[in-house]
Every structure is written in C-alpha cells, then in structure tokens.
Write a protein that holds these residues in place. Structure first.
Motif, PDB file in Angstrom:
ATOM      1  N   ASP A   1       0.837  -1.198   0.000  1.00 11.29           N
ATOM      2  CA  ASP A   1       0.000   0.000   0.000  1.00 11.29           C
ATOM      3  C   ASP A   1       0.872   1.248   0.000  1.00 11.29           C
ATOM      4  O   ASP A   1       1.982   1.260   0.536  1.00 11.29           O
ATOM      5  CB  ASP A   1      -0.897   0.028   1.238  1.00 11.29           C
ATOM      6  N   ILE A   2       0.344   2.298  -0.595  1.00  9.14           N
ATOM      7  CA  ILE A   2       1.018   3.597  -0.625  1.00  9.14           C
ATOM      8  C   ILE A   2       0.315   4.473   0.400  1.00  9.14           C
ATOM      9  O   ILE A   2      -0.907   4.633   0.356  1.00  9.14           O
ATOM     10  CB  ILE A   2       0.950   4.204  -2.037  1.00  9.14           C
ATOM     11  N   VAL A   3       1.093   5.009   1.348  1.00  7.32           N
ATOM     12  CA  VAL A   3       0.510   5.753   2.461  1.00  7.32           C
ATOM     13  C   VAL A   3       1.329   7.008   2.761  1.00  7.32           C
ATOM     14  O   VAL A   3       2.511   7.092   2.411  1.00  7.32           O
ATOM     15  CB  VAL A   3       0.425   4.872   3.735  1.00  7.32           C
ATOM     16  N   PRO A   4       0.693   7.986   3.413  1.00  7.71           N
ATOM     17  CA  PRO A   4       1.448   9.172   3.837  1.00  7.71           C
ATOM     18  C   PRO A   4       2.641   8.773   4.704  1.00  7.71           C
ATOM     19  O   PRO A   4       2.595   7.780   5.438  1.00  7.71           O
ATOM     20  CB  PRO A   4       0.425   9.976   4.638  1.00  7.71           C
ATOM     21  N   GLY A   5       3.709   9.539   4.585  1.00  6.25           N
ATOM     22  CA  GLY A   5       4.926   9.248   5.339  1.00  6.25           C
ATOM     23  C   GLY A   5       5.967   8.533   4.500  1.00  6.25           C
ATOM     24  O   GLY A   5       7.142   8.486   4.869  1.00  6.25           O
ATOM     25  N   GLN A   6       5.544   7.982   3.361  1.00  7.27           N
ATOM     26  CA  GLN A   6       6.507   7.379   2.450  1.00  7.27           C
ATOM     27  C   GLN A   6       7.175   8.484   1.633  1.00  7.27           C
ATOM     28  O   GLN A   6       6.904   9.661   1.847  1.00  7.27           O
ATOM     29  CB  GLN A   6       5.794   6.352   1.558  1.00  7.27           C
ATOM     30  N   THR A   7       8.030   8.102   0.707  1.00  5.42           N
ATOM     31  CA  THR A   7       8.777   9.082  -0.078  1.00  5.42           C
ATOM     32  C   THR A   7       8.635   8.796  -1.562  1.00  5.42           C
ATOM     33  O   THR A   7       8.843   7.661  -2.001  1.00  5.42           O
ATOM     34  CB  THR A   7      10.271   9.051   0.306  1.00  5.42           C
TER      35      THR A   7
END
Length: 119
Positions: free
Chosen positions: A51-57
């Motif tokens: 999953d792609i979530v806030p906090g990643q880059t």
C-alpha cells in the motif's frame, strides 16, 4: 527503506508541461485515452508491492519528496492503468481518489526519468 513502486518515463505528451507548471504530473501507462495523452507522462507499467501511504517518499531522479496524502484509488490505478496524478501541494488530505500528494516543488521530468515510491 523498501521500494514499493518504480517506473521510468517513456514518453511526454505535448501539453504535459502545462500541468507540470502548476505542480502536477499526470502519469499513465501505454493506454492513455486520446483526450488525455497529450497531458500525460507515459510510464512503464509495473505493479506496486505494498500500500502507498502518507509518510513514504516519492523519489524522482534520485530526489525525495515526502508523501503527504494518498487518494483511495492510487494503488489500484497504478497497478491497473499506470494512471495517477501527482500533486506537489503538500495537502494533508487527498482531493481526488487517484491523486498522490507530496510536498516540494515539481522538478522537470524527461524521457528516462525514474519515479520510485519508498516506504
């Protein structure tokens, strides 16, 4: 950090810079509708691994941008169509289901540019 998504820009529509100048990229795989193709960065279709979530880059050509919000359809659209919008507005909530929001100033992309999401 683990790599969640990676791709390469393989084509740039004639009008893609119009959105880029406003801090947005429209990404699409090889099957962009004719009405959108001129506004898109065409990418190599690759699946996401998580999953792609806030906090990643988001990493563009080696430069990182923090992910601030993720629309509910970003992963599904990337996996199925290679299609999302990247908005460099730093929003805390996704305005549209297929939009990935990041903080920073949109750099210029070229054919061969790399797009990676790390988590």
């Amino acid at each position: 950090m683990s790599q969640i998504f990676d791709t390469t820009v393989q084509g740039i529509g004639n009008e893609a810079a119009t959105f880029a100048d406003q801090g947005m990229y429209v990404l699409f795989g090889d099957n962009a509708p004719a009405a959108l193709a001129d506004f898109c960065y065409t990418i190599v279709m690759n699946p996401t691994t998580a999953d792609i979530v806030p906090g990643q880059t988001l990493v563009l050509d080696g430069v990182g941008f923090p992910v601030t919000a993720v629309g509910s359809l970003v992963r599904k659209n990337l996996d199925g169509l290679g299609h999302i919008t990247i908005n460099f507005d730093g929003a805390a909530e996704a305005g549209l289901e297929g939009t990935l929001h990041v903080a920073g100033v949109a750099p210029a992309l070229a054919v061969g540019s790399t797009i990676v999401i790390e988590g």
